[in-house]
Design a protein around this motif. Structure first.
Motif, PDB file in Angstrom:
ATOM      1  N   UNK A   1       0.874  -1.211   0.016  1.00 40.30           N
ATOM      2  CA  UNK A   1      -0.125   0.004  -0.101  1.00 40.30           C
ATOM      3  C   UNK A   1       0.849   1.288  -0.157  1.00 40.30           C
ATOM      4  N   UNK A   2       1.995   1.213   0.688  1.00 48.22           N
ATOM      5  CA  UNK A   2       2.840   2.163   0.650  1.00 48.22           C
ATOM      6  C   UNK A   2       3.503   2.424  -0.848  1.00 48.22           C
TER       7      UNK A   2
ATOM      8  N   UNK B   1       2.741   6.003  -2.389  1.00 47.89           N
ATOM      9  CA  UNK B   1       3.619   7.062  -2.891  1.00 47.89           C
ATOM     10  C   UNK B   1       3.929   7.112  -4.319  1.00 47.89           C
ATOM     11  N   UNK B   2       3.488   6.252  -5.359  1.00 47.33           N
ATOM     12  CA  UNK B   2       3.422   6.428  -6.580  1.00 47.33           C
ATOM     13  C   UNK B   2       2.343   7.705  -7.019  1.00 47.33           C
ATOM     14  N   UNK B   3       1.177   7.862  -6.106  1.00 47.46           N
ATOM     15  CA  UNK B   3       0.113   8.739  -6.270  1.00 47.46           C
ATOM     16  C   UNK B   3       0.890  10.055  -5.740  1.00 47.46           C
ATOM     17  N   UNK B   4       1.248  10.027  -4.731  1.00 46.66           N
ATOM     18  CA  UNK B   4       2.133  11.161  -4.135  1.00 46.66           C
ATOM     19  C   UNK B   4       3.308  11.625  -5.247  1.00 46.66           C
TER      20      UNK B   4
ATOM     21  N   UNK C   1       4.166  15.721  -4.544  1.00 44.35           N
ATOM     22  CA  UNK C   1       4.221  16.163  -3.343  1.00 44.35           C
ATOM     23  C   UNK C   1       5.177  14.973  -2.762  1.00 44.35           C
ATOM     24  N   UNK C   2       5.489  15.216  -1.130  1.00 45.57           N
ATOM     25  CA  UNK C   2       6.370  14.464  -0.865  1.00 45.57           C
ATOM     26  C   UNK C   2       5.969  12.785  -0.504  1.00 45.57           C
ATOM     27  N   UNK C   3       6.818  11.862  -0.755  1.00 45.18           N
ATOM     28  CA  UNK C   3       6.493  10.506  -0.643  1.00 45.18           C
ATOM     29  C   UNK C   3       6.085   9.930   0.768  1.00 45.18           C
TER      30      UNK C   3
ATOM     31  N   UNK D   1       2.411   7.927   5.061  1.00 44.78           N
ATOM     32  CA  UNK D   1       1.520   8.069   6.076  1.00 44.78           C
ATOM     33  C   UNK D   1       0.141   7.600   5.823  1.00 44.78           C
ATOM     34  N   UNK D   2      -0.425   7.771   4.620  1.00 46.53           N
ATOM     35  CA  UNK D   2      -1.464   7.666   4.252  1.00 46.53           C
ATOM     36  C   UNK D   2      -1.708   6.397   3.867  1.00 46.53           C
ATOM     37  N   UNK D   3      -0.943   5.444   3.620  1.00 45.03           N
ATOM     38  CA  UNK D   3      -0.906   3.832   3.694  1.00 45.03           C
ATOM     39  C   UNK D   3      -1.024   3.374   4.939  1.00 45.03           C
TER      40      UNK D   3
END
Length: 546
Positions: free
Chosen positions: A17-18, A22-25, A30-32, A37-39
């Protein structure tokens, strides 16, 4: 399932999920860290769907802290540490006192006891090891004066927190009843003796044994055994320091790295631990997200904002004022203050201990977790703004002769990236002919070797456009990329071609895929070691047949 797969599920869910977040970020620029954190929130207990094991995630995250501090220690010498003691020790203690006082005032305003407010304030006073070091490493600041002050400051904070974690149970271990003064003094004395004992052990005993072990393993010629030895030393010393001397995992790992950093094998040790370091650092941020309950933002918006203000504003202003008071520049003060404007792993431990001792209300733990997540989320943004402010407002900072000579020598000259096994041979040949050469190298020992040949050296990450421009690439005629990492080489080729379209770029590769990628990105010539070796061997064979 036939057996328990909780650990595997936690790792798979955390990293999987990270990666997606992170790919979306990355897509949103924006910062990975925001994605990590969202993951954690998505796989945590406060959101529907799969729930990872929080306890296991925190232990995995601790491995990330150990490996990260070990890596920093590899590039940090005792001399570097002692050079900032005059500001790091009093500065960290004073900054902790300011944040502590602000936290106490907020706790009392919320109606808590003085003891609970004190634990709350202490938890807000200490910065996260992972966040601070990741921010400094991303901007090549670890080995600068700013970075040394921040790391020294962090170590002092860690020592204070170790003392606090021992004293809290002694003070409130009996259903919150405060202990006597003699007992507290005895506990404090024991902690100090253990810390002194640990430092003495590392510099008297481990300083002789650990380098010898690593050199012996290196001479066996087994890369697998060397990698295993490095990991065993990093994790073993950290665990032993915590179990035997009651100091933190992070502090033990840092000293282990600092001792090995004095050897010639430090660069190789750093490279061997890098992949695991990055993977477990991601799990740290995921574990933070798992602890966060989003409902606290709705139920207590005011206290949450006040908590974040203490962490981001109160601590930063205190650190900024203290660094300036010690005579350092505004740029240094700004960097140190922003790097400390967050909280992390020690804060969680203190919060859990406070709740377990019935001293800190559970609301306080929720506010600490919310403050940690939000401060970690905004810290990369603050760091970026601070760096821009430094570049905009600062007068031209005094640069060493290496940088000034760089511009002169790079006019129609040669820039070499990497001074390892291949780069050192190239540099020796070019400098031996009396030609001007500028070397970009990110390791201190390699940079020193390059200077010894007469080359001008820029210490930094060659994948960054600012470092390439600092080396005078706009006016250079040739760029030689001698690093073995194909992905990094590709990024350098692309940026170098954008800076100077007329530049002749020569790179090295280890596979046909790397050759094709480098050519596609703009390299003029790509040398593949295997092909060149085969060609020379065939040439020698043909001569013997004639």
């Amino acid at each position: 399932m036939p057996h328990d797969t909780t650990l595997i599920g936690t790792i798979v869910a955390g990293l999987g999920v990270a990666f997606l977040m992170a790919a979306l970020a990355q897509r949103l620029r924006i910062s990975p860290i925001a994605g990590y954190l969202l993951a954690g929130i998505l796989v945590g207990p406060f959101t529907p769907g799969f729930v990872a094991d929080t306890g296991l995630a925190m232990q995995l995250a601790e491995i990330g802290v150990i490996l990260l501090m070990f890596g920093v220690g590899l590039h940090f010498s005792l001399k570097d540490l002692l050079s900032v003691r005059k500001i790091a020790v009093p500065g960290a203690i004073a900054q902790i006192a300011v944040a502590w006082a602000l936290g106490i005032m907020l706790g009392l305003w919320l109606g808590w006891t003085i003891e609970g407010s004190a634990v709350f304030g202490l938890a807000l006073s200490v910065a996260s090891t992972v966040v601070l070091l990741r921010a400094l490493q991303a901007r090549d600041m670890i080995e600068t004066e700013k970075g040394r002050i921040a790391v020294g400051w962090l170590i002092v904070e860690d020592l204070v927190m170790v003392l606090a974690l021992v004293l809290l149970p002694a003070m409130f271990g009996d259903r919150g009843d405060a202990a006597g003064g003699d007992q507290l003094l005895q506990s404090a004395a024991i902690v100090l003796l253990k810390v002194v004992g640990f430092v003495a052990f590392m510099f008297v005993v481990a300083r002789r044994i650990l380098p010898w072990v690593l050199h012996w393993v290196a001479h066996t010629g087994s890369r697998e055994l060397f990698r295993l030895a490095v990991l065993a030393i990093a994790l073993g010393v950290a665990f032993g320091a915590a179990v035997i001397f009651d100091v933190s995992f992070a502090l033990g790992a840092f000293f282990a790295g600092m001792i090995l950093g004095e050897t010639q094998l430090s660069r190789r040790a750093a490279e061997e631990t890098l992949p695991l370091r990055d993977a477990f650092a991601v799990l740290f941020f995921v574990s933070v997200g798992m602890l966060f309950d989003p409902n606290v933002l709705v139920e207590q918006p005011g206290p949450v904002l006040a908590t974040v203000a203490i962490i981001v504003v109160g601590k930063s202003l205190a650190a900024f004022a203290l660094v300036r008071a010690f005579g350092h520049t505004t740029q240094t003060a700004l960097t140190v203050s922003v790097s400390l404007a967050q909280i992390g792993e020690f804060s969680f431990i203190l919060a859990g201990l406070g709740v377990g001792l019935d001293v800190l209300p559970e609301t306080g733990r929720d506010l600490i977790l919310a403050g940690a997540l939000l401060s970690i989320l905004v810290n990369p943004i603050l760091f970026t703004l601070a760096v821009k402010r430094i570049r905009t407002d600062a007068a031209p900072e005094p640069v060493d002769m290496a940088r000034e000579e760089s511009a002169a020598l790079c006019n129609a000259g040669v820039v070499l990236i990497g001074f390892g096994r291949v780069g050192s041979h190239i540099g020796t040949l070019i400098c031996g002919r009396g030609e001007g050469l500028t070397v970009i190298e990110d390791q201190k020992d390699m940079a020193a070797a390059a200077r010894a040949t007469g080359a001008t050296v820029i210490v930094g990450d060659a994948t960054k456009e600012s470092i390439l421009r600092q080396a005078g690439l706009e006016e250079a005629s040739t760029l030689l990329i001698a690093i073995p990492e194909g992905v990094e080489a590709g990024a350098i080729v692309r940026r170098a071609r954008a800076i100077n379209p007329r530049l002749v770029i020569v790179a090295r590769a280890h596979s046909d895929e790397e050759v094709a990628d480098l050519v596609r990105r703009g390299a003029d010539h790509v040398v593949m070691a295997e092909r060149e070796t085969a060609a020379r061997m065939a040439e020698r064979a043909m001569l013997t047949l004639v």
